[in-house]
Each structure stands twice: as structure tokens, then as C-alpha cells.
Scaffold this active site. Structure first.
Site, PDB file in Angstrom:
ATOM      1  N   ASN A  33       5.987   3.483  23.054  1.00 29.36           N
ATOM      2  CA  ASN A  33       6.792   2.822  24.101  1.00 29.36           C
ATOM      3  C   ASN A  33       6.604   1.311  24.135  1.00 29.36           C
ATOM      4  O   ASN A  33       7.264   0.628  24.910  1.00 29.36           O
ATOM      5  CB  ASN A  33       6.559   3.446  25.492  1.00 29.36           C
ATOM      6  CG  ASN A  33       5.145   3.224  25.989  1.00 29.36           C
ATOM      7  OD1 ASN A  33       4.292   2.742  25.259  1.00 29.36           O
ATOM      8  ND2 ASN A  33       4.901   3.565  27.233  1.00 29.36           N
TER       9      ASN A  33
ATOM     10  N   GLY B  89       6.448  14.725  26.959  1.00 25.24           N
ATOM     11  CA  GLY B  89       5.820  13.503  26.442  1.00 25.24           C
ATOM     12  C   GLY B  89       4.706  13.005  27.351  1.00 25.24           C
ATOM     13  O   GLY B  89       3.599  12.693  26.880  1.00 25.24           O
TER      14      GLY B  89
ATOM     15  N   SER C  43      12.110  -2.544  34.151  1.00 27.63           N
ATOM     16  CA  SER C  43      11.262  -3.436  33.354  1.00 27.63           C
ATOM     17  C   SER C  43      11.597  -4.921  33.509  1.00 27.63           C
ATOM     18  O   SER C  43      10.683  -5.733  33.670  1.00 27.63           O
ATOM     19  CB  SER C  43      11.316  -3.041  31.873  1.00 27.63           C
ATOM     20  OG  SER C  43      10.781  -1.765  31.740  1.00 27.63           O
TER      21      SER C  43
ATOM     22  N   THR D 168      12.459   2.633  25.200  1.00 24.14           N
ATOM     23  CA  THR D 168      12.690   3.746  26.104  1.00 24.14           C
ATOM     24  C   THR D 168      13.666   4.739  25.480  1.00 24.14           C
ATOM     25  O   THR D 168      14.042   4.598  24.300  1.00 24.14           O
ATOM     26  CB  THR D 168      13.123   3.228  27.506  1.00 24.14           C
ATOM     27  OG1 THR D 168      13.181   4.332  28.391  1.00 24.14           O
ATOM     28  CG2 THR D 168      14.465   2.524  27.497  1.00 24.14           C
TER      29      THR D 168
ATOM     30  N   LEU E 249       3.491  12.111  38.484  1.00 26.47           N
ATOM     31  CA  LEU E 249       3.914  10.962  37.684  1.00 26.47           C
ATOM     32  C   LEU E 249       5.225  10.356  38.179  1.00 26.47           C
ATOM     33  O   LEU E 249       5.584   9.237  37.830  1.00 26.47           O
ATOM     34  CB  LEU E 249       4.050  11.371  36.208  1.00 26.47           C
ATOM     35  CG  LEU E 249       2.793  11.167  35.361  1.00 26.47           C
ATOM     36  CD1 LEU E 249       1.613  11.930  35.927  1.00 26.47           C
ATOM     37  CD2 LEU E 249       3.029  11.586  33.923  1.00 26.47           C
TER      38      LEU E 249
ATOM     39  N   ASN F 130       3.739  25.608  31.962  1.00 28.01           N
ATOM     40  CA  ASN F 130       5.079  25.126  31.585  1.00 28.01           C
ATOM     41  C   ASN F 130       5.949  26.360  31.335  1.00 28.01           C
ATOM     42  O   ASN F 130       6.129  26.787  30.197  1.00 28.01           O
ATOM     43  CB  ASN F 130       4.981  24.249  30.332  1.00 28.01           C
ATOM     44  CG  ASN F 130       6.294  23.550  30.041  1.00 28.01           C
ATOM     45  OD1 ASN F 130       6.825  22.843  30.896  1.00 28.01           O
ATOM     46  ND2 ASN F 130       6.833  23.750  28.851  1.00 28.01           N
TER      47      ASN F 130
ATOM     48  N   ALA G 231       4.829  20.061  29.938  1.00 30.63           N
ATOM     49  CA  ALA G 231       4.270  19.941  28.586  1.00 30.63           C
ATOM     50  C   ALA G 231       5.131  19.021  27.728  1.00 30.63           C
ATOM     51  O   ALA G 231       5.271  19.214  26.526  1.00 30.63           O
ATOM     52  CB  ALA G 231       4.167  21.329  27.955  1.00 30.63           C
TER      53      ALA G 231
ATOM     54  N   ASP H 184       1.330   4.876  28.089  1.00 29.17           N
ATOM     55  CA  ASP H 184       1.239   5.918  29.125  1.00 29.17           C
ATOM     56  C   ASP H 184      -0.224   6.293  29.384  1.00 29.17           C
ATOM     57  O   ASP H 184      -0.647   6.455  30.521  1.00 29.17           O
ATOM     58  CB  ASP H 184       1.979   7.197  28.689  1.00 29.17           C
ATOM     59  CG  ASP H 184       3.476   7.098  28.955  1.00 29.17           C
ATOM     60  OD1 ASP H 184       3.887   6.174  29.676  1.00 29.17           O
ATOM     61  OD2 ASP H 184       4.223   7.956  28.430  1.00 29.17           O
TER      62      ASP H 184
ATOM     63  N   LYS I 268      11.943   6.464  21.518  1.00 25.47           N
ATOM     64  CA  LYS I 268      10.470   6.457  21.491  1.00 25.47           C
ATOM     65  C   LYS I 268       9.888   7.126  20.235  1.00 25.47           C
ATOM     66  O   LYS I 268       8.809   6.764  19.791  1.00 25.47           O
ATOM     67  CB  LYS I 268       9.919   7.155  22.736  1.00 25.47           C
ATOM     68  CG  LYS I 268      10.065   6.340  24.003  1.00 25.47           C
ATOM     69  CD  LYS I 268       9.341   7.062  25.127  1.00 25.47           C
ATOM     70  CE  LYS I 268       9.622   6.456  26.463  1.00 25.47           C
ATOM     71  NZ  LYS I 268       8.829   7.097  27.523  1.00 25.47           N
TER      72      LYS I 268
ATOM     73  N   TYR J 110       7.738   8.407  40.512  1.00 27.82           N
ATOM     74  CA  TYR J 110       7.526   7.316  41.472  1.00 27.82           C
ATOM     75  C   TYR J 110       8.711   7.123  42.415  1.00 27.82           C
ATOM     76  O   TYR J 110       8.654   6.312  43.319  1.00 27.82           O
ATOM     77  CB  TYR J 110       7.176   6.000  40.769  1.00 27.82           C
ATOM     78  CG  TYR J 110       8.082   5.645  39.622  1.00 27.82           C
ATOM     79  CD1 TYR J 110       7.710   5.955  38.318  1.00 27.82           C
ATOM     80  CD2 TYR J 110       9.292   5.007  39.838  1.00 27.82           C
ATOM     81  CE1 TYR J 110       8.525   5.655  37.257  1.00 27.82           C
ATOM     82  CE2 TYR J 110      10.120   4.697  38.777  1.00 27.82           C
ATOM     83  CZ  TYR J 110       9.729   5.025  37.492  1.00 27.82           C
ATOM     84  OH  TYR J 110      10.552   4.726  36.435  1.00 27.82           O
TER      85      TYR J 110
HETATM   86  P1  NAP Z   1       9.870  15.311  29.065  1.00 30.17           P
HETATM   87  O1  NAP Z   1       9.229  14.897  27.802  1.00 30.17           O
HETATM   88  O2  NAP Z   1      11.318  15.615  29.084  1.00 30.17           O
HETATM   89  O3  NAP Z   1       9.062  16.592  29.630  1.00 30.17           O
HETATM   90  C1  NAP Z   1       9.420  17.214  30.803  1.00 30.17           C
HETATM   91  C2  NAP Z   1       8.576  18.476  31.021  1.00 30.17           C
HETATM   92  O4  NAP Z   1       8.977  19.012  32.283  1.00 30.17           O
HETATM   93  C3  NAP Z   1       8.819  19.561  29.992  1.00 30.17           C
HETATM   94  O5  NAP Z   1       7.639  20.277  29.817  1.00 30.17           O
HETATM   95  C4  NAP Z   1       9.880  20.435  30.653  1.00 30.17           C
HETATM   96  O6  NAP Z   1       9.799  21.790  30.318  1.00 30.17           O
HETATM   97  C5  NAP Z   1       9.496  20.339  32.117  1.00 30.17           C
HETATM   98  N1  NAP Z   1      10.665  20.500  32.973  1.00 30.17           N
HETATM   99  C6  NAP Z   1      11.756  19.688  33.048  1.00 30.17           C
HETATM  100  N2  NAP Z   1      12.624  20.133  33.975  1.00 30.17           N
HETATM  101  C7  NAP Z   1      12.089  21.276  34.486  1.00 30.17           C
HETATM  102  C8  NAP Z   1      12.515  22.206  35.471  1.00 30.17           C
HETATM  103  N3  NAP Z   1      13.660  22.044  36.127  1.00 30.17           N
HETATM  104  N4  NAP Z   1      11.728  23.247  35.745  1.00 30.17           N
HETATM  105  C9  NAP Z   1      10.565  23.413  35.082  1.00 30.17           C
HETATM  106  N5  NAP Z   1      10.078  22.570  34.144  1.00 30.17           N
HETATM  107  C10 NAP Z   1      10.845  21.503  33.849  1.00 30.17           C
HETATM  108  O7  NAP Z   1       9.661  14.216  30.208  1.00 30.17           O
HETATM  109  P2  NAP Z   1       8.449  13.155  30.361  1.00 30.17           P
HETATM  110  O8  NAP Z   1       8.756  11.954  29.582  1.00 30.17           O
HETATM  111  O9  NAP Z   1       7.177  13.873  30.133  1.00 30.17           O
HETATM  112  O10 NAP Z   1       8.589  12.742  31.904  1.00 30.17           O
HETATM  113  C11 NAP Z   1       8.342  13.662  32.926  1.00 30.17           C
HETATM  114  C12 NAP Z   1       8.276  12.956  34.290  1.00 30.17           C
HETATM  115  O11 NAP Z   1       7.244  11.981  34.304  1.00 30.17           O
HETATM  116  C13 NAP Z   1       9.556  12.207  34.656  1.00 30.17           C
HETATM  117  O12 NAP Z   1       9.805  12.409  36.028  1.00 30.17           O
HETATM  118  C14 NAP Z   1       9.214  10.765  34.410  1.00 30.17           C
HETATM  119  O13 NAP Z   1       9.923   9.876  35.259  1.00 30.17           O
HETATM  120  C15 NAP Z   1       7.743  10.735  34.765  1.00 30.17           C
HETATM  121  N6  NAP Z   1       7.038   9.648  34.071  1.00 30.17           N
HETATM  122  C16 NAP Z   1       6.461   8.691  34.836  1.00 30.17           C
HETATM  123  C17 NAP Z   1       5.776   7.660  34.240  1.00 30.17           C
HETATM  124  C18 NAP Z   1       5.146   6.594  35.092  1.00 30.17           C
HETATM  125  O14 NAP Z   1       4.853   5.512  34.605  1.00 30.17           O
HETATM  126  N7  NAP Z   1       4.886   6.852  36.338  1.00 30.17           N
HETATM  127  C19 NAP Z   1       5.671   7.602  32.837  1.00 30.17           C
HETATM  128  C20 NAP Z   1       6.256   8.620  32.069  1.00 30.17           C
HETATM  129  C21 NAP Z   1       6.947   9.653  32.703  1.00 30.17           C
HETATM  130  P3  NAP Z   1      10.441  22.407  28.946  1.00 30.17           P
HETATM  131  O15 NAP Z   1       9.345  22.322  27.947  1.00 30.17           O
HETATM  132  O16 NAP Z   1      10.774  23.793  29.344  1.00 30.17           O
HETATM  133  O17 NAP Z   1      11.636  21.576  28.632  1.00 30.17           O
END
Ligand code: NAP
Length: 474
Positions: A92, A134, A21, A67, A236, A155, A132, A107, A71, A238
């Protein structure tokens, strides 16, 4: 548009040292010619209360990005929360307006901007979603708002898929949200598939072959889905730029998109909330994409970066600032030589002679060429001796920081440092000597992969130019 004399903002969380950021917002401020100062502040859960109280009375602070891990915890402290943030259950961006604190979740904006850029029509279409958490909720919100016909959520590790399907079904009754545990036999062709899990993140670094294969396998279901022509695969993640999800999608001829554009659009959305409209959002987006891709590439690719150029051109300061931005260590070969010899460079030259200095310098360069995550500023004459140039070209990127003779003379005078090759000369003699040395060295400096002219450039803009050019080297 806000025009307060001093505007400040920050990203808060813990840990925040690797947050992109500050780099993003400093670049936006520079391009918009707007004096917003942006910092990162490590705020623990125990400190959050006090931080938000102080924020309310800080007149200069337009807001903060929030962050991990705050959040959700920040929400009860806010005076108003946007519908998106309420549905997602996370804030956020906080805007400080008068004495009030308003919460947003950008987001959804980042996701919607990505859909728009890809011109993917979602009204009445089907989408398939991995994850499933955030960010999956933000995807569901954007799909519900776009009027998608159906959203299938996969999921497999927990019941969160079923939970968010239920939640968003209530919020957007016209869209069918359902949890799925299989890939075959689904009714529709999909216009969009999204990965919102972190599976595949940093896949090229430090992972065993088995773990990398497991990541690949997690997305094997893609092959069983049916797609509409021109369907989009949106990851998502990067970093890295290409992920297991996107590689599979490309093999299926889907249109791939990673999360960098979303990241940028979210940041631009924060800016618009805090400051107001942007002057030229399209150009800003393009420049930010190149700049951030450069940072991310240099965080992934750990090969050393060597900075060469004449004495006083600014190699050491550029090395220190660049290293900070991409999480590396800056090393100055002259400094290493001084430490090893236990005396100043002037003393090495006068007591031991130049060959002794060059030997130590060559040993230092050879060692650094094998080290990861370094930004090395070279002594001004290093490339002219022995095999230094070959060693450097074989191990990393070489950048020549150039400057005109008059600018070099001014910088040398400002520095007031005693340089062995220029000592005892008056101004005219010094200019002659600089010219002579530059004529001799320039052809070798120009063997660098990249040349950056530093005349009349600020330190920040030189650092940015180096980063963008080196980070985007093929
Ligand atoms: P989160 O709230 O922790 O959710 C992660 C999800 O992925 C949960 O449903 C989790 O399943 C599942 N998961 C995690 N590890 C896994 C594995 N090894 N095998 C199977 N399922 C798995 O995370 P988030 O905030 O949504 O972020 C997720 C991704 O999006 C990250 O890589 C983050 O960097 C990216 N992101 C990118 C941006 C952007 O601006 N480009 C913005 C936000 C997020 P469970 O329900 O079983 O725990």
C-alpha cells in the site's frame, strides 16, 4: 530527512475521489512545515504499467500510496518488497528511491501502533479474529510478531480462514493459528478480539432495518467468548465511529477501539518512509484524529452547513473548498437569487427594491434548509431578515466567519465588486458604513453555533477550522 525543493506524492487507484489521503497528507505537510504536494490520481489497471514507469523517472515524486484495485498488481513492478508486504500479499506504499521502487505494507504498522497505544500485552495471550481478508493478514502478522499464543480466525463464508491460518502458522510457528466455526468450548480467555470484516461499515446510512440487524447478529458470538480483564475489542472500521461490533463489545465491558487511529498511524508511517522522522508525532496524531473525525462526521451527518458573515469575508470560497473536502455541494444564496430573478443583485435592489430581494432570499434559504449534503454561503444581511435565522438554526449548523473592519475593507477593495450597500462611497465613508453595518449585524452573526476569525488566515486554515469545529459539534 528529505529536503528536496519540490516533493510530490499521490494516492493511486480507481475510484479515488473519496480518498481521505489528500486531506491527511496536506495536514501533515502543513503541521510539519514541509512542502510536500499530495494529489489523488485515478489510475486504471490498463494505465498502471505506464504510471509506474513514469514514477521511476519523476525526480520530485517521493512515492505513492496504492489503493484498490492495485495493491497486488503493483507488486511485480517493484524492485524490493518488505517482509510484511510479502506475507500479506499486498503493497500500500511505494517509495521512490533513486531509480528504484520499494514496496511496503503499513497496515501492520498501524495495527501495532494501535496495540501499543492500548497497552495490550499480546505475548503469550490469545486473540479472536473476525474475517480473513487483506487486513486480517496484517492482524495475523502483527499478532505473530508480538508472540501471541493463539489466534482463532472466524470467517464463515469461505475457506480463506483456513488458508491464512496455514500460511501464518508456517511464518510464526510459536503462535497457534486456527480457523474456528464456533464460539463455545474454546480453551482460552481472550485478551483481544478484532473485526477485520467490513460488516457494520456505514451502518447508519441507507440500510434497511433487517440488514442492520443482520450486521448486529454477525457478532452475536462475542457473548459466548471468555475474556481476560481489560480485554480490547478492535474494529478496523473507522466510519461510523461506533459499529455493531463495538456496541456489543461495550456491553461486555471490553475496551473499544475503532480504526481511525490505525488509519492515521499508517499515513504517518508512509510519511516516515518518504520524508523521514516527524517532529512531534503525538500532537500530530491528536490533531489529525480531531480533523479526520470532523470530516467523517460531516460525511455521515448530511445536514446543511450555513456560513454567515460580512460581505467579502470569504464565505463563498470557504463553502466551495469545504464542500470539496467532505463530498458536498456548495451553494451561494446570492447566486441562486440572481439566477431566479434573471438580473444582478444591484439591479434587483434598484429596480425591484430590497424587499423583493429579501423575499427571494428567504425562499431560497427555506428550500436549502431541507436539502442534504449542502454547504451554503449566505448573503451578508440574510440573518437580519424574517425567519431566516430560526429556519437555519432548526435545520443545520451555522458558522460565523468574522473579520476586523480594516481587513474587510481591504478584501472589499481587492474584490472590486460593486456592492449595493457600499456603492458610491469614498474610502472614509466606506469604513464608516462597514462599521455601522457590522455594529448592527454582529449580535445576530454571533447567534451562530461557531465563530471563526478569518483575519490573517489562509483559506485552507479557515476551511480546516470550520471543518474541525462543525464536525466535532456534539
Ligand atoms: P477484504 O480483503 O475484502 O476482506 C474482507 C473479509 O471480510 C473477508 O474475509 C470476507 O469474507 C469478510 N466479509 C466481507 N463481507 C462479509 C459479510 N457480509 N459477512 C461476512 N463476512 C464478510 O477487506 P479488507 O481490506 O481486509 O478490509 C476489511 C475492513 O477493514 C474494511 O472495512 C476496511 O475499511 C477496514 N480497514 C481499515 C483500515 C484502517 O486503517 N483502519 C485498514 C484496512 C482495512 P470472505 O472471505 O467470505 O469474502
Amino acid at each position: 530527512l528529505k529536503t528536496s525543493a519540490l516533493m510530490t506524492a499521490a494516492v493511486i487507484g480507481t475510484p479515488v475521489q473519496h480518498s481521505l489521503s489528500p486531506a491527511i497528507f496536506r495536514k501533515i505537510a502543513a503541521m510539519e512545515n514541509c512542502g510536500l504536494e499530495y494529489s489523488k490520481e485515478d489510475v486504471t489497471t490498463a494505465q498502471l504499467d505506464q504510471f509506474l514507469n513514469q514514477l521511476r523517472s519523476d525526480e520530485n515524486r517521493v512515492g505513492v500510496n496504492v489503493t484498490i484495485p492495485h495493491k497486488e498488481a503493483v507488486m511485480p513492478h517493484l524492485d524490493q518488497i518488505s517482509n510484511e508486504a510479502k506475507a500479506i500479499g499486498a503493497v500500500n506504499v511505494v517509495q521512490h528511491e533513486g531509480k528504484s521502487l520499494l514496496g511496503f505494507n503499513t497496515d501492520v504498522i498501524g495495527i501495532e501502533s494501535t496495540f501499543k497505544k492500548l497497552t495490550v500485552e499480546l505475548k503469550g495471550r490469545s486473540a479472536f479474529l473476525w474475517g480473513a481478508g487483506g487486513s486480517a493478514k496484517a492482524v495475523c502478522y502483527a499478532l505473530g510478531r508480538a508472540g501471541a499464543r493463539e489466534v482463532c480466525i472466524y470467517n464463515p463464508r469461505s475457506s480463506r480462514g483456513a488458508e491464512i491460518a496455514k500460511q501464518f502458522q508456517t511464518l510464526f510457528p510459536a503462535t497457534e493459528f486456527k480457523e474456528v466455526n464456533h464460539f463455545s468450548g474454546l480453551n482460552h480467555s481472550f485478551a483481544l478480539v478484532v473485526n477485520s470484516t467490513p460488516v457494520g461499515m456505514h451502518s447508519s446510512q441507507g440500510k434497511s432495518k433487517e440488514a442492520a440487524q443482520e450486521d448486529e447478529l454477525f457478532f452475536s458470538g462475542l457473548e459466548q467468548l471468555n475474556f481476560e480483564p481489560g480485554a480490547v475489542a478492535f474494529d478496523l472500521i473507522y466510519t461510523p465511529r461506533s459499529t455493531p461490533f463495538l456496541r456489543r463489545a461495550q456491553r461486555l465491558k471490553l475496551r473499544p477501539e475503532n480504526g481511525l487511529g490505525m488509519l492515521i498511524d499508517q499515513a504517518l508511517a508512509s510519511w516516515k518512509i518518504w520524508v523521514g522522522p516527524l517532529k512531534n508525532e503525538k500532537i500530530l496524531h491528536e490533531d489529525l484524529a480531531k480533523y479526520l473525525q470532523g470530516i467523517l462526521n460531516l460525511r455521515e451527518n448530511q445536514k446543511p452547513i450555513f456560513l454567515t458573515g460580512f460581505m467579502a469575508v470569504g464565505k463563498s470560497s470557504v463553502a466551495v473548498n469545504l464542500a470539496k473536502l467532505i463530498g458536498r455541494t456548495a451553494v451561494d444564496t446570492d447566486q441562486v437569487v440572481v439566477e431566479r430573478a434573471g438580473k444582478s443583485i444591484a439591479d434587483i435592489f434598484s429596480i425591484d427594491g430590497e424587499p423583493a430581494f429579501r423575499k427571494l432570499e428567504a425562499e431560497t434559504i427555506a428550500e436549502l434548509s431541507h436539502q442534504k449534503n449542502k454547504v451554503v454561503s449566505l448573503g451578508g444581511g440574510a440573518l437580519m431578515h424574517g425567519k431566516n435565522l430560526e429556519v437555519i438554526q432548526a435545520s443545520g449548523a451555522l458558522v460565523y466567519l468574522s473579520a476586523s473592519e480594516s481587513v474587510l475593507e481591504t478584501r472589499l477593495m481587492k474584490e472590486g465588486v460593486n456592492r449595493p450597500l457600499l456603492s458610491g462611497l469614498n474610502s472614509a465613508e466606506r469604513m464608516d458604513k462597514i462599521k455601522e453595518l457590522l455594529d448592527l449585524r454582529k449580535p445576530i452573526y454571533e447567534a451562530a453555533d461557531i465563530t471563526i476569525n478569518t483575519d490573517h488566515q489562509s483559506l485552507d486554515s479557515v476551511v480546516e477550522a470550520v471543518l474541525t469545529e462543525v464536525g466535532n459539534l456534539a
